[in-house]
Design a protein around this motif. Structure first.
Motif, short mmCIF file in Angstrom:
data_model
loop_
_atom_site.label_atom_id
_atom_site.label_comp_id
_atom_site.label_asym_id
_atom_site.label_seq_id
_atom_site.Cartn_x
_atom_site.Cartn_y
_atom_site.Cartn_z
N UNK A 328 0.81 -1.20 0.00
CA UNK A 328 0.00 0.00 0.00
C UNK A 328 0.85 1.26 0.00
N UNK A 329 0.18 2.40 -0.04
CA UNK A 329 0.89 3.66 -0.19
C UNK A 329 1.47 4.25 1.07
N UNK A 330 0.91 3.92 2.24
CA UNK A 330 1.37 4.54 3.48
C UNK A 330 2.80 4.15 3.81
N UNK A 331 3.24 2.98 3.36
CA UNK A 331 4.59 2.52 3.68
C UNK A 331 5.66 3.42 3.07
N UNK A 332 5.31 4.19 2.02
CA UNK A 332 6.30 5.01 1.33
C UNK A 332 6.60 6.32 2.07
#
Length: 476
Positions: A328-332
Motif C-alpha cells: 500500500x501507499x502509506x509505507x512510502x
C-alpha cells in the motif's frame, strides 16, 4: 514515519489491506489494458507524450514566462513559490484577504505535498475536501495511499462506518439507515458536500495541466465535485507544480488521450474542466495561480533524474507494481507512493532522512512500471541511478564493511585456483547452513541481502567440479 522496510513489514501484516489493494488494482489494471488495446497508435501517442514533456522541461523558463503573461492578460494573478512554506503563506494570505474562514478544495497532489490543509488549519481556516476519496480520507483522519484513489485501502464497510461516525461532526450527518451500497454512500457524500459548495466563497485547486500559450488550467475528474469548486466560489486559488506546463492546446490533446486510459481505464474523463483567467459575471471573479517549485528545479538539474518530472500522475505504475500491491501507499512515507514516488520524492525532498534514502530500494526492478507509463519514464533506470546517489552521498564508516567484502570477492574471483577452492568450501558449507535449500538471516552487513529475501544455499557440486569429474580435465 519509519523507513520503507519497517513500514512495509507493518503493512504486510494487514490482510484486509492486501485484499482491498489486490481487488482494486487488478480491476483498474484490466480496465486500462482493454482501453489501451483499442488504439493502434498507442505506442506513438506514448512517444509523443514523452517528447512533449521533454521539450517543455528543456525550455521550462520560456514556457513559465509565457504562461505568466497569458494568465495576467486574462485577468489572473501569478505568484511564485520557492518551497512549501512560501506557497502555504501565499495561499493563507490570499484567503485571509477575502475575510473568509473556510475553503472547498479540488483533489490536488500538490496541496497534499506542501501540507496546505494543515497550514490553513493552523491559520484558523477550515479546508473541506470535495473529492469522494479525499473526503473519506479527511473524515477518517487518514492520509492518502494512492495517487488516483486516495482511499483505495478502505472497503465499503469501513467507509460506511467513517461516514456515520464523522459526517455529523463537521456538517450534514449521514443517514441513520446508511448501508454500504455504493449508491447510498455516494448519496450521503453528495448531501454532506452540497451545503459546503453552496456557501463557500473561496476554492483551492491544483491542475492536471497548464497551457502556456493561453494561460489555461485543466482539471480532469470523474465526479463533478471539482467543477462545483471551479465555478461557484467567488475566489479561486490554484496551486500548480511548474512541471505541469504544456506548450499548446495541440499538445494537450495528446495527454487527454493518454491520461484517462492510463488512470481510470476510460476513453475520456467524465469531467474535463478548463478555465482561463476571469470572465466578468461568470465564475470566480478573483483568480490566482501559485506556481510551485519545492525541489522541482533540483530534479530538473539532474540529467537522468529529470525525466521523473514528465509524470502526469496517472498512477498506472502503482497498479502494476507487485511491491505497492502488497504494502500500500502509506509505507512510502510520501504523498507520492509506488514506483513514481520512489523516484520523485527523493529528488524533491533529498535523501538526508532515513525515509527518503530508503525509497529507491522500495522496488523489485521488474520493469512493469516502465512498460505501462504513458510518458515512458524509465523508472527502473531512475531507481538504480538514485541508489547510486544514496550510496555516494552517505559513503562513510558504514560502507567500510561492504567495501571489505567487495575487496575480498575481487581477490577470490581474480584467480581460478582461489575461486575453485572457495566453491568447494561453499559446497561443504551446505551441510551446515542450507539444509532446507535456503540460507536464513545472516549477520550484518550480509543481513541486508537476507532480511527481505531467501538466499539460495550453495549447490552440492559446482560446475567446475562436475566438469572435472565427468570430462576428466581441468575446468580452467
Amino acid at each position: 514515519m519509519p523507513a520503507f522496510p519497517q513500514a512495509a513489514k507493518r503493512e504486510l501484516a494487514n490482510s484486509q489491506l492486501r485484499h482491498n489493494l489486490a481487488n482494486a488494482t487488478s480491476t483498474i489494471r484490466h480496465k486500462r489494458a482493454d482501453v489501451v488495446g483499442e488504439l493502434d497508435d498507442w505506442a506513438q501517442l506514448r512517444e509523443a507524450g514523452a517528447a512533449i514533456k521533454t521539450h517543455t522541461l528543456s525550455n521550462l523558463d520560456t514556457y513559465l514566462e509565457r504562461f505568466e503573461e497569458a494568465v495576467t492578460a486574462a485577468g489572473g494573478t501569478v505568484h511564485w513559490a520557492r518551497d512549501a512554506e512560501e506557497a502555504n503563506r501565499i495561499v493563507v494570505d490570499l484567503v485571509r484577504a477575502t475575510g473568509e474562514r473556510e475553503v472547498v478544495k479540488v483533489k490536488s497532489m500538490a496541496t497534499q505535498e506542501i501540507e496546505l490543509n494543515e497550514a490553513l488549519q493552523d491559520a484558523g481556516i477550515d479546508a473541506w475536501e470535495t473529492d469522494l476519496a479525499e473526503l473519506i480520507v479527511q473524515l477518517g483522519h487518514d492520509t492518502p495511499s494512492h495517487i488516483l484513489v486516495p482511499a483505495i485501502h478502505r472497503n465499503r464497510a469501513e467507509i460506511r462506518e467513517i461516514f456515520q461516525q464523522e459526517m455529523g461532526k463537521v456538517g450534514t450527518p449521514a443517514p441513520a439507515d446508511l448501508t454500504d451500497e455504493p449508491a447510498r454512500l455516494a448519496e450521503a457524500a453528495r448531501r454532506h458536500l452540497r451545503e459546503k459548495f453552496l456557501r463557500a466563497k473561496v476554492a483551492v485547486s491544483g491542475a492536471n495541466f497548464a497551457v502556456a500559450d493561453t494561460g489555461t488550467l485543466v482539471v480532469v475528474e470523474s465526479e463533478g465535485n471539482g467543477r462545483m469548486c471551479l465555478t461557484l466560489p467567488e475566489t479561486l486559488i490554484s496551486v500548480v507544480g511548474i512541471e505541469k506546463l504544456v506548450p499548446s492546446w495541440q499538445d494537450l490533446e495528446v495527454f487527454l488521450q493518454l491520461l484517462p486510459r492510463s488512470s481510470t481505464g476510460e476513453r475520456m474523463n467524465p469531467y474535463t474542466s478548463t478555465w482561463t483567467g476571469v470572465t466578468p459575471g461568470d465564475g470566480p471573479q478573483q483568480f490566482h495561480v501559485v506556481l510551485l517549485d519545492n525541489g522541482r528545479t533540483n530534479a530538473l538539474a539532474d540529467e537522468i533524474g529529470r525525466q521523473a518530472l514528465r509524470c502526469i500522475r496517472c498512477s498506472a505504475c502503482l497498479n502494476v507494481c507487485p511491491v505497492y500491491e502488497r504494502t500500500g501507499g502509506h509505507a512510502y512515507g510520501s504523498v507520492y507512493p509506488g514506483p513514481i514516488g520512489a523516484v520523485l520524492t527523493p529528488q524533491l525532498r533529498g535523501t538526508t532522512s532515513e525515509v527518503d534514502k530508503a525509497l529507491p530500494y522500495a522496488s523489485s526492478l521488474c520493469g512493469a512500471c516502465y512498460d505501462v507509463c504513458p510518458v515512458a519514464i524509465n523508472i527502473p533506470d531512475l531507481l538504480v541511478h538514485l541508489r547510486t546517489r544514496v550510496v555516494e552521498e552517505h559513503r562513510g564508516w558504514r560502507s567500510k564493511p561492504m567495501d571489505a567484502l567487495m575487496g575480498l570477492a575481487s581477490w577470490v574471483l581474480g584467480d581460478a585456483k582461489r575461486l575453485g577452492a572457495a566453491q568447494k568450501v561453499a559446497s561443504l558449507s551446505r551441510k551446515v547452513i542450507g539444509r532446507k535449500g535456503t540460507i536464513g538471516r545472516l549477520p550484518p552487513p550480509l543481513s541486508r541481502w537476507t532480511d527481505a529475501r531467501d538466499a539460495p544455499a550453495p549447490a552440492e557440486e559446482s560446475f567446475r567440479t562436475w566438469w572435472e569429474r565427468n570430462r576428466g580435465g581441468d575446468a580452467r
